[in-house]
Design a protein around this motif. Structure first.
Motif, PDB file in Angstrom:
ATOM      1  N   ASP A 116      -6.712   5.039   1.972  1.00 35.37           N
ATOM      2  CA  ASP A 116      -5.927   3.905   2.470  1.00 35.37           C
ATOM      3  C   ASP A 116      -6.789   3.136   3.469  1.00 35.37           C
ATOM      4  OD1 ASP A 116      -4.302   2.190   3.943  1.00 35.37           O
ATOM      5  OD2 ASP A 116      -2.555   3.516   3.847  1.00 35.37           O
ATOM      6  N   HIS A 144      -6.563  -1.103   7.037  1.00 35.55           N
ATOM      7  CA  HIS A 144      -7.049  -1.609   8.344  1.00 35.55           C
ATOM      8  C   HIS A 144      -8.552  -1.885   8.326  1.00 35.55           C
ATOM      9  CE1 HIS A 144      -3.252  -0.779  10.488  1.00 35.55           C
ATOM     10  NE2 HIS A 144      -3.170   0.300   9.748  1.00 35.55           N
ATOM     11  N   VAL A 180       0.843  -1.197   0.000  1.00 32.47           N
ATOM     12  CA  VAL A 180       0.000   0.000   0.000  1.00 32.47           C
ATOM     13  C   VAL A 180       0.878   1.247   0.000  1.00 32.47           C
ATOM     14  CG1 VAL A 180      -1.569   1.275   1.521  1.00 32.47           C
ATOM     15  CG2 VAL A 180      -2.062  -1.093   0.914  1.00 32.47           C
ATOM     16  N   ASN A 185      -5.016   5.083  11.449  1.00 26.49           N
ATOM     17  CA  ASN A 185      -3.806   4.767  12.205  1.00 26.49           C
ATOM     18  C   ASN A 185      -3.083   6.084  12.451  1.00 26.49           C
ATOM     19  OD1 ASN A 185      -1.235   4.000  13.020  1.00 26.49           O
ATOM     20  ND2 ASN A 185      -0.673   3.028  11.098  1.00 26.49           N
ATOM     21  N   LYS A 207      -2.616  -6.705   6.778  1.00 19.52           N
ATOM     22  CA  LYS A 207      -2.899  -6.436   8.198  1.00 19.52           C
ATOM     23  C   LYS A 207      -3.883  -7.479   8.724  1.00 19.52           C
ATOM     24  CE  LYS A 207      -0.520  -2.690   8.332  1.00 19.52           C
ATOM     25  NZ  LYS A 207       0.862  -3.061   8.387  1.00 19.52           N
TER      26      LYS A 207
HETATM   27  C1  LIG Z   1      -2.318   3.065   7.138  1.00 23.61           C
HETATM   28  C2  LIG Z   1      -1.267   2.122   6.645  1.00 23.61           C
HETATM   29  N1  LIG Z   1      -1.014   2.038   5.333  1.00 23.61           N
HETATM   30  C3  LIG Z   1      -0.077   1.189   4.845  1.00 23.61           C
HETATM   31  C4  LIG Z   1       0.655   0.373   5.688  1.00 23.61           C
HETATM   32  C5  LIG Z   1       1.699  -0.538   5.141  1.00 23.61           C
HETATM   33  O1  LIG Z   1       1.324  -1.029   3.915  1.00 23.61           O
HETATM   34  P1  LIG Z   1       2.245  -2.001   3.054  1.00 23.61           P
HETATM   35  O2  LIG Z   1       2.998  -2.884   3.987  1.00 23.61           O
HETATM   36  O3  LIG Z   1       1.270  -2.719   2.210  1.00 23.61           O
HETATM   37  O4  LIG Z   1       3.147  -1.111   2.253  1.00 23.61           O
HETATM   38  C6  LIG Z   1       0.425   0.450   7.066  1.00 23.61           C
HETATM   39  C7  LIG Z   1       1.217  -0.371   7.987  1.00 23.61           C
HETATM   40  O5  LIG Z   1       1.272  -0.141   9.151  1.00 23.61           O
HETATM   41  C8  LIG Z   1      -0.566   1.323   7.547  1.00 23.61           C
HETATM   42  O6  LIG Z   1      -0.844   1.418   8.850  1.00 23.61           O
END
Ligand SMILES: Cc1ncc(COP(=O)(O)O)c(C=O)c1O
Length: 386
Positions: free
Chosen positions: A199, A202, A94, A171, A233
């Motif tokens: 995004d 979660h 992400v 988050n 997640k």
């Molecule tokens: C809001 C958010 N977006 C993305 C990520 C990480 O995404 P990725 O591991 O797919 O790059 C996290 C990980 O903590 C997150 O909390």
């Protein structure tokens, strides 16, 4: 028997435990940082991967329809959200996805807004790409956070903002945004031509009566929005690097396709697809139990602080497995790291990482671990502060 099993991940090249030395300069801390779980993945994922490993050929992989069906069914069953197969795109993470979107939906120097405190790579993606970071602080009312829509719109207008990176659920403050809140945000964005990255990594981690509304299901906002999510997640699959990008609008999809086509990153590794498909297809019972485990950990932590250190403010955990804890009554920002690391031997994400010094008296605690670890962490804080 319990479906959710705690595992000791030390000495497995695991960032959360084996990366302590690089991050905090010592490795004997109890790791309560990094947003992944200390739980073994569902059995269905292990056996799907075992079957694939056992057949022993790892040549180029063709993404099967069953992978898309598994995600589409999951979204429908969990969130009542109908995704079409042609809307779905791949990204290894992400974070990669929002870095790319910042690049192809804005120009260097353009203003991009986030609501702070927020997951710090949002801010990095703006600064690293030479865009201008605009922050709108969430309003903190005794630990419960809300959006100041007047300030949000004012900042957009004053700075000619082009893009908003939304974290839903949020988050680190644990909010699951309501339909009304999302609609108000998106209407402001529409009014000022602000594109939205939603995004929703979660989005499966919500508790009690809180209901996650996918941003694309709030109303007709398809032409101004991309949704990012993943099984990482929900099912502890971050290392498999398989994220799901949902783009209903054809023109935006074309922009995505041109950009990722030029990068030559249009699909991922077989392990990620196989793990994701198995989890979305057969992981539901594990997922329900995992959420109960996390919420029990939250309840223990919150209730213990209420009893033992009543001026610690724990934000309500509506979503995510990350608790946002205000320690400012007991610890100044300058004392935080020494207290947590040297006195308590604990590793947390510190509040200032999420938007600067004003959040320095906060910690983010990862609750997706054993009850024993949560008790240890909480008791060390209680004993050393009392
Ligand atoms: C809001 C958010 N977006 C993305 C990520 C990480 O995404 P990725 O591991 O797919 O790059 C996290 C990980 O903590 C997150 O909390």
């Amino acid at each position: 028997m319990s479906l959710v099993k705690y595992i000791d991940r030390k000495h497995t090249n695991c960032e959360k435990w084996d990366g302590l030395i690089d991050m905090y300069g010592r490795d004997n801390l109890l790791a309560m940082w990094v947003a992944d779980m200390d739980f073994q993945v569902p059995d269905c994922v292990i056996s799907a991967l075992q079957t694939y490993v056992t057949q022993g050929a790892f040549g180029y992989y063709r993404t099967p329809d069953s992978y898309y069906e598994a995600f589409i069914n999951w979204e429908k069953n969990q969130h009542g959200f109908e995704v079409q197969k042609e809307w779905i795109r791949f990204s290894p993470g992400v974070v990669s996805a929002f870095y790319w979107i910042v690049q192809f939906m804005t120009e260097p120097g353009d203003a991009v807004i986030v609501t702070t405190p927020v997951y710090y790579p949002f801010m990095n993606s703006i600064k690293d790409n030479g865009r201008t970071l605009i922050t709108c602080d969430l309003v903190n009312t005794n630990g419960t956070y809300s959006i100041d829509f007047v300030d949000f719109e004012k900042k957009i207008v004053e700075n000619d903002v082009k893009l908003f990176i939304l974290c839903s659920p949020h988050n680190p403050v644990g909010r699951v945004w309501t339909c009304d809140e999302l609609k108000t945000l998106f209407d402001i964005c529409r009014k000022h031509n602000v594109f939205v990255i939603s995004d929703e990594i979660h989005h499966d981690l919500v508790y009690n009566d809180n209901n996650h509304i996918p941003s694309l299901a709030v109303g007709d906002y398809d032409d101004m929005m991309i949704m990012l999510t993943a099984p990482s997640k929900t099912f502890n699959l971050a290392a498999c690097q398989n994220s799901v990008i949902v783009i209903p609008d054809k023109q935006i999809r074309e922009k995505w396709d041109v950009f990722t086509g030029n990068l030559r990153v249009t699909n991922g590794n077989s392990f990620g697809y196989i793990a994701a498909e198995a989890a979305y297809t057969d992981g539901h019972a594990w997922y329900e139990e995992m959420k109960e485990t996390v919420y029990d950990n939250y309840r223990y932590m919150r209730d213990t602080f209420v009893k033992e250190l009543p001026n610690v403010v724990v934000s309500p955990l509506e979503g995510t497995y990350l608790a946002w804890i205000d320690m400012r009554h007991y610890l100044s920002s300058g004392e935080m790291a020494a207290f947590m690391q040297d006195k308590c031997a604990l590793a947390f994400d510190y509040g200032d990482w999420f938007g600067g010094e004003k959040f320095a008296g906060f910690i983010r605690m990862n609750l997706a671990t054993s009850r024993a670890n949560v008790e240890l962490a909480v008791q060390r804080i209680v004993q050393n502060l009392k």
